[in-house]
Design a protein around this motif. Structure first.
Motif, PDB file in Angstrom:
ATOM      1  N   VAL A  29       0.849  -1.201   0.000  1.00 17.92           N
ATOM      2  CA  VAL A  29       0.000   0.000   0.000  1.00 17.92           C
ATOM      3  C   VAL A  29       0.880   1.245   0.000  1.00 17.92           C
ATOM      4  N   HIS A  30       1.870   1.257   0.859  1.00 15.22           N
ATOM      5  CA  HIS A  30       2.737   2.425   0.999  1.00 15.22           C
ATOM      6  C   HIS A  30       3.617   2.650  -0.228  1.00 15.22           C
ATOM      7  N   LEU A  31       4.242   1.591  -0.720  1.00 14.01           N
ATOM      8  CA  LEU A  31       5.226   1.728  -1.789  1.00 14.01           C
ATOM      9  C   LEU A  31       4.623   1.811  -3.189  1.00 14.01           C
ATOM     10  N   THR A  32       3.516   1.108  -3.419  1.00 15.64           N
ATOM     11  CA  THR A  32       2.949   1.073  -4.775  1.00 15.64           C
ATOM     12  C   THR A  32       1.628   1.807  -4.899  1.00 15.64           C
ATOM     13  N   GLY A  33       1.017   2.179  -3.766  1.00 13.78           N
ATOM     14  CA  GLY A  33      -0.278   2.848  -3.821  1.00 13.78           C
ATOM     15  C   GLY A  33      -1.437   1.894  -4.044  1.00 13.78           C
ATOM     16  N   GLU A  34      -1.147   0.594  -3.990  1.00 11.07           N
ATOM     17  CA  GLU A  34      -2.190  -0.409  -4.198  1.00 11.07           C
ATOM     18  C   GLU A  34      -3.234  -0.326  -3.082  1.00 11.07           C
ATOM     19  N   GLU A  35      -4.476  -0.589  -3.425  1.00 10.22           N
ATOM     20  CA  GLU A  35      -5.577  -0.590  -2.457  1.00 10.22           C
ATOM     21  C   GLU A  35      -6.053  -2.021  -2.236  1.00 10.22           C
ATOM     22  N   PHE A  36      -6.522  -2.281  -1.019  1.00 10.00           N
ATOM     23  CA  PHE A  36      -7.058  -3.598  -0.683  1.00 10.00           C
ATOM     24  C   PHE A  36      -8.409  -3.450  -0.016  1.00 10.00           C
ATOM     25  N   VAL A  37      -9.329  -4.345  -0.363  1.00 10.01           N
ATOM     26  CA  VAL A  37     -10.604  -4.453   0.339  1.00 10.01           C
ATOM     27  C   VAL A  37     -10.510  -5.733   1.154  1.00 10.01           C
ATOM     28  N   ILE A  38     -10.709  -5.595   2.448  1.00 12.84           N
ATOM     29  CA  ILE A  38     -10.592  -6.735   3.356  1.00 12.84           C
ATOM     30  C   ILE A  38     -11.975  -7.325   3.581  1.00 12.84           C
ATOM     31  N   GLU A  39     -12.082  -8.635   3.344  1.00  8.94           N
ATOM     32  CA  GLU A  39     -13.366  -9.325   3.446  1.00  8.94           C
ATOM     33  C   GLU A  39     -13.334 -10.395   4.529  1.00  8.94           C
ATOM     34  N   ARG A  40     -14.485 -10.624   5.120  1.00 11.43           N
ATOM     35  CA  ARG A  40     -14.675 -11.748   6.042  1.00 11.43           C
ATOM     36  C   ARG A  40     -15.981 -12.418   5.631  1.00 11.43           C
ATOM     37  N   ALA A  41     -15.911 -13.715   5.438  1.00 11.12           N
ATOM     38  CA  ALA A  41     -17.076 -14.507   5.018  1.00 11.12           C
ATOM     39  C   ALA A  41     -17.714 -13.921   3.758  1.00 11.12           C
ATOM     40  N   GLY A  42     -16.870 -13.430   2.839  1.00  4.49           N
ATOM     41  CA  GLY A  42     -17.364 -12.910   1.570  1.00  4.49           C
ATOM     42  C   GLY A  42     -17.939 -11.512   1.619  1.00  4.49           C
ATOM     43  N   LYS A  43     -17.932 -10.876   2.784  1.00  8.10           N
ATOM     44  CA  LYS A  43     -18.465  -9.511   2.914  1.00  8.10           C
ATOM     45  C   LYS A  43     -17.317  -8.524   3.081  1.00  8.10           C
ATOM     46  N   SER A  44     -17.383  -7.434   2.320  1.00  9.98           N
ATOM     47  CA  SER A  44     -16.366  -6.387   2.424  1.00  9.98           C
ATOM     48  C   SER A  44     -16.530  -5.653   3.746  1.00  9.98           C
ATOM     49  N   LEU A  45     -15.429  -5.572   4.510  1.00  8.99           N
ATOM     50  CA  LEU A  45     -15.475  -4.937   5.826  1.00  8.99           C
ATOM     51  C   LEU A  45     -14.690  -3.640   5.897  1.00  8.99           C
ATOM     52  N   ALA A  46     -13.567  -3.575   5.178  1.00  6.68           N
ATOM     53  CA  ALA A  46     -12.695  -2.402   5.300  1.00  6.68           C
ATOM     54  C   ALA A  46     -11.892  -2.223   4.020  1.00  6.68           C
ATOM     55  N   ARG A  47     -11.373  -1.017   3.853  1.00  6.74           N
ATOM     56  CA  ARG A  47     -10.508  -0.714   2.717  1.00  6.74           C
ATOM     57  C   ARG A  47      -9.201  -0.170   3.255  1.00  6.74           C
ATOM     58  N   LEU A  48      -8.103  -0.683   2.758  1.00  2.94           N
ATOM     59  CA  LEU A  48      -6.773  -0.226   3.144  1.00  2.94           C
ATOM     60  C   LEU A  48      -6.207   0.560   1.970  1.00  2.94           C
ATOM     61  N   VAL A  49      -5.992   1.864   2.177  1.00  2.00           N
ATOM     62  CA  VAL A  49      -5.514   2.755   1.117  1.00  2.00           C
ATOM     63  C   VAL A  49      -4.349   3.591   1.645  1.00  2.00           C
ATOM     64  N   PRO A  50      -3.523   4.118   0.752  1.00  2.30           N
ATOM     65  CA  PRO A  50      -2.426   4.978   1.194  1.00  2.30           C
ATOM     66  C   PRO A  50      -2.958   6.255   1.850  1.00  2.30           C
ATOM     67  N   VAL A  51      -2.221   6.763   2.808  1.00  2.00           N
ATOM     68  CA  VAL A  51      -2.609   7.991   3.502  1.00  2.00           C
ATOM     69  C   VAL A  51      -2.683   9.156   2.527  1.00  2.00           C
ATOM     70  N   SER A  52      -1.806   9.166   1.554  1.00  2.00           N
ATOM     71  CA  SER A  52      -1.738  10.279   0.609  1.00  2.00           C
ATOM     72  C   SER A  52      -2.906  10.322  -0.369  1.00  2.00           C
ATOM     73  N   GLN A  53      -3.732   9.292  -0.374  1.00  2.00           N
ATOM     74  CA  GLN A  53      -4.847   9.241  -1.322  1.00  2.00           C
ATOM     75  C   GLN A  53      -5.876  10.313  -1.003  1.00  2.00           C
ATOM     76  N   ASP A  54      -6.371  10.959  -2.056  1.00  2.00           N
ATOM     77  CA  ASP A  54      -7.382  12.003  -1.912  1.00  2.00           C
ATOM     78  C   ASP A  54      -8.709  11.384  -1.505  1.00  2.00           C
ATOM     79  N   VAL A  55      -9.280  11.878  -0.431  1.00  2.00           N
ATOM     80  CA  VAL A  55     -10.577  11.390   0.025  1.00  2.00           C
ATOM     81  C   VAL A  55     -11.613  12.517   0.010  1.00  2.00           C
ATOM     82  N   SER A  56     -11.375  13.519  -0.829  1.00  2.00           N
ATOM     83  CA  SER A  56     -12.325  14.629  -0.901  1.00  2.00           C
ATOM     84  C   SER A  56     -13.673  14.121  -1.401  1.00  2.00           C
TER      85      SER A  56
END
Length: 70
Positions: A29-56
């Motif tokens: 995430v930090h080095l490449t800017g890749e994003e991950f969606v973390i799932e449990r039992a097939g349901k999306s629970l969280a997203r891991l994104v770089p801090v520098s990503q625009d969230v406007s």
């Protein structure tokens, strides 16, 4: 990672895989800017994104106080 209409979509990973490989995933995430969606039992629970990503355009809970009264 999947591309849809020119937009790169986050890679989906299980909560267990995240737990086992957290350091490596965090580096990706930090080095490449890749994003991950973390799932449990097939349901999306969280997203891991770089801090520098625009969230406007997204509201923070503190923004509720800035909304006009009805």
């Amino acid at each position: 990672m999947v591309s849809f209409a020119g937009k790169v979509m986050a890679k989906k990973i299980s909560a267990m895989e995240t737990r086992r490989n957290f350091g490596e995933i965090l580096d990706q995430v930090h080095l490449t800017g890749e994003e991950f969606v973390i799932e449990r039992a097939g349901k999306s629970l969280a997203r891991l994104v770089p801090v520098s990503q625009d969230v406007s355009g997204k509201l923070d809970f503190r923004d509720i106080l800035k909304l006009p009264s009805i």
